[in-house]
Design a protein around this motif. Sequence first.
Motif, PDB file in Angstrom:
ATOM      1  N   ASP A   1       0.708  -1.059   0.178  1.00 18.41           N
ATOM      2  CA  ASP A   1      -0.091   0.075   0.129  1.00 18.41           C
ATOM      3  C   ASP A   1       0.888   1.189   0.031  1.00 18.41           C
ATOM      4  N   ASP A   2       2.032   1.246  -0.046  1.00 15.02           N
ATOM      5  CA  ASP A   2       3.104   2.422  -0.233  1.00 15.02           C
ATOM      6  C   ASP A   2       2.822   3.273  -1.232  1.00 15.02           C
ATOM      7  N   TRP A   3       2.677   2.427  -2.621  1.00 16.71           N
ATOM      8  CA  TRP A   3       2.593   3.178  -3.754  1.00 16.71           C
ATOM      9  C   TRP A   3       1.427   3.236  -4.483  1.00 16.71           C
ATOM     10  N   LEU A   4       0.344   2.586  -3.773  1.00 11.85           N
ATOM     11  CA  LEU A   4      -0.943   2.605  -4.315  1.00 11.85           C
ATOM     12  C   LEU A   4      -1.955   2.609  -3.250  1.00 11.85           C
ATOM     13  N   PRO A   5      -2.493   3.675  -2.583  1.00 15.22           N
ATOM     14  CA  PRO A   5      -3.298   3.625  -1.470  1.00 15.22           C
ATOM     15  C   PRO A   5      -4.866   3.170  -1.718  1.00 15.22           C
ATOM     16  N   LYS A   6      -5.294   2.404  -0.689  1.00 12.42           N
ATOM     17  CA  LYS A   6      -6.424   1.965  -1.086  1.00 12.42           C
ATOM     18  C   LYS A   6      -7.596   2.892  -0.537  1.00 12.42           C
ATOM     19  N   GLU A   7      -7.259   3.773   0.056  1.00  9.40           N
ATOM     20  CA  GLU A   7      -8.532   4.824   0.570  1.00  9.40           C
ATOM     21  C   GLU A   7      -8.862   5.458  -0.492  1.00  9.40           C
ATOM     22  N   PRO A   8     -10.343   5.537  -0.859  1.00  7.32           N
ATOM     23  CA  PRO A   8     -10.962   5.808  -2.182  1.00  7.32           C
ATOM     24  C   PRO A   8     -10.443   7.314  -2.627  1.00  7.32           C
ATOM     25  N   PRO A   9     -10.305   8.403  -2.031  1.00  4.76           N
ATOM     26  CA  PRO A   9      -9.898   9.617  -2.553  1.00  4.76           C
ATOM     27  C   PRO A   9      -8.704   9.570  -2.978  1.00  4.76           C
ATOM     28  N   ALA A  10      -7.736   8.836  -2.118  1.00  2.20           N
ATOM     29  CA  ALA A  10      -6.387   8.813  -2.614  1.00  2.20           C
ATOM     30  C   ALA A  10      -6.111   7.999  -3.720  1.00  2.20           C
ATOM     31  N   ALA A  11      -6.840   6.726  -3.647  1.00  3.58           N
ATOM     32  CA  ALA A  11      -6.887   6.137  -4.783  1.00  3.58           C
ATOM     33  C   ALA A  11      -7.186   6.636  -6.305  1.00  3.58           C
ATOM     34  N   ALA A  12      -7.932   7.505  -5.946  1.00  7.87           N
ATOM     35  CA  ALA A  12      -8.726   8.324  -7.166  1.00  7.87           C
ATOM     36  C   ALA A  12      -7.685   9.403  -7.540  1.00  7.87           C
ATOM     37  N   ARG A  13      -7.299  10.043  -6.806  1.00  8.26           N
ATOM     38  CA  ARG A  13      -6.007  10.923  -6.926  1.00  8.26           C
ATOM     39  C   ARG A  13      -4.935  10.237  -8.008  1.00  8.26           C
ATOM     40  N   VAL A  14      -4.602   8.964  -7.611  1.00  4.88           N
ATOM     41  CA  VAL A  14      -3.360   8.214  -8.394  1.00  4.88           C
ATOM     42  C   VAL A  14      -4.067   8.021  -9.685  1.00  4.88           C
ATOM     43  N   GLN A  15      -5.314   7.511  -9.698  1.00  3.86           N
ATOM     44  CA  GLN A  15      -5.942   7.227 -11.045  1.00  3.86           C
ATOM     45  C   GLN A  15      -5.823   8.395 -12.102  1.00  3.86           C
ATOM     46  N   ARG A  16      -6.021   9.466 -11.392  1.00  4.91           N
ATOM     47  CA  ARG A  16      -6.319  10.960 -12.369  1.00  4.91           C
ATOM     48  C   ARG A  16      -4.762  10.922 -13.112  1.00  4.91           C
ATOM     49  N   TRP A  17      -3.698  10.850 -12.389  1.00  4.78           N
ATOM     50  CA  TRP A  17      -2.337  10.957 -13.090  1.00  4.78           C
ATOM     51  C   TRP A  17      -2.105   9.785 -13.874  1.00  4.78           C
ATOM     52  N   LEU A  18      -2.601   8.725 -13.417  1.00  4.73           N
ATOM     53  CA  LEU A  18      -2.440   7.495 -14.606  1.00  4.73           C
ATOM     54  C   LEU A  18      -3.254   7.980 -15.844  1.00  4.73           C
ATOM     55  N   SER A  19      -4.250   8.394 -15.878  1.00  4.42           N
ATOM     56  CA  SER A  19      -4.935   9.086 -16.952  1.00  4.42           C
ATOM     57  C   SER A  19      -4.290  10.065 -17.603  1.00  4.42           C
ATOM     58  N   VAL A  20      -3.324  10.809 -16.771  1.00  5.68           N
ATOM     59  CA  VAL A  20      -3.002  11.873 -17.665  1.00  5.68           C
ATOM     60  C   VAL A  20      -1.519  11.125 -18.425  1.00  5.68           C
ATOM     61  N   ALA A  21      -0.995  10.144 -17.672  1.00  7.37           N
ATOM     62  CA  ALA A  21       0.241   9.783 -18.339  1.00  7.37           C
ATOM     63  C   ALA A  21      -0.208   8.889 -19.624  1.00  7.37           C
ATOM     64  N   ALA A  22      -1.354   8.453 -19.583  1.00 11.26           N
ATOM     65  CA  ALA A  22      -1.886   7.774 -20.817  1.00 11.26           C
ATOM     66  C   ALA A  22      -2.474   9.026 -21.732  1.00 11.26           C
ATOM     67  N   GLY A  23      -2.768  10.004 -21.262  1.00  7.29           N
ATOM     68  CA  GLY A  23      -3.590  11.046 -22.266  1.00  7.29           C
ATOM     69  C   GLY A  23      -2.582  12.229 -22.491  1.00  7.29           C
ATOM     70  N   GLN A  24      -2.439  13.087 -21.870  1.00  6.74           N
ATOM     71  CA  GLN A  24      -1.759  14.502 -22.156  1.00  6.74           C
ATOM     72  C   GLN A  24      -0.221  14.083 -21.880  1.00  6.74           C
ATOM     73  N   VAL A  25       0.387  13.105 -21.421  1.00  3.17           N
ATOM     74  CA  VAL A  25       1.795  12.924 -21.504  1.00  3.17           C
ATOM     75  C   VAL A  25       2.215  12.261 -22.870  1.00  3.17           C
ATOM     76  N   ALA A  26       1.347  11.334 -23.091  1.00  2.00           N
ATOM     77  CA  ALA A  26       1.303  10.639 -24.338  1.00  2.00           C
ATOM     78  C   ALA A  26       1.546  11.308 -25.633  1.00  2.00           C
ATOM     79  N   PHE A  27       0.613  12.361 -25.649  1.00  2.00           N
ATOM     80  CA  PHE A  27       0.067  13.173 -26.850  1.00  2.00           C
ATOM     81  C   PHE A  27       0.858  14.433 -26.775  1.00  2.00           C
ATOM     82  N   GLY A  28       1.433  14.680 -25.829  1.00  2.00           N
ATOM     83  CA  GLY A  28       2.332  16.146 -25.659  1.00  2.00           C
ATOM     84  C   GLY A  28       3.888  15.573 -25.534  1.00  2.00           C
TER      85      GLY A  28
END
Length: 208
Positions: A84-111
């Motif tokens: 749980d050090d790199w991927l928190p289970k608590e829902p708001p924290a997990a959602a914050r991680v997912q937000r940036w995974l989406s950025v990596a697959a989106g804005q980073v990939a296309f930028g």
Amino acid sequence: MSRPAIKLYNFPRSGHAHRAELMLSLLQLPTELIFVDLAKGEHKTPEFLALNPFGQVPVIDDGGTIISDSNAILLYLATRYGNDDWLPKEPPAAARVQRWLSVAAGQVAFGPAAARLVTVFGYAFNSEEVINRAHALFKIMEGELSDTPFLTGDKPSIADVANYSYIAHAPEGNVSLEPYPNIRAWLARIEALPGFVPMPRTAAGLQA
């Protein structure tokens, strides 16, 4: 008994492959690097397509468990080995991680990643367009990193690993990091983590 090495099928100049290599090293997991020569089309051979039908690196083989896609690999490694050090289970924290995974697959990939594809691999993208996308992203990241040392808070997560490689190498695609002190400080914090391994730099773009 020592843990069997996890096989990582990689290509050293791939930022996607570097995400997986970096995560394996940060978790101090024994790793066997298997070079896939993209220039020779080894990622399109029947043997490799049996591992990943999309014909892309990275792929890991963890004792017969095959995982492809860099972000999926990060999720797998963090869930199985990260305590749980790199991927928190608590829902708001997990959602914050997912937000940036989406950025990596989106804005980073296309930028920044696309800008680097132009200079390093000769892709026919519109350079001005992808560079502008990179700077639009970096302006937002610069603001968000003024509040926290890492993308999702006070501790590093797989969100940082997913976004690091192509942003650190953005100058190879003619995207300067000089206007973004918070981003540069964030990159330095990742590079200071125990187990950090760099991705090889190429003499392209602003690095030429």
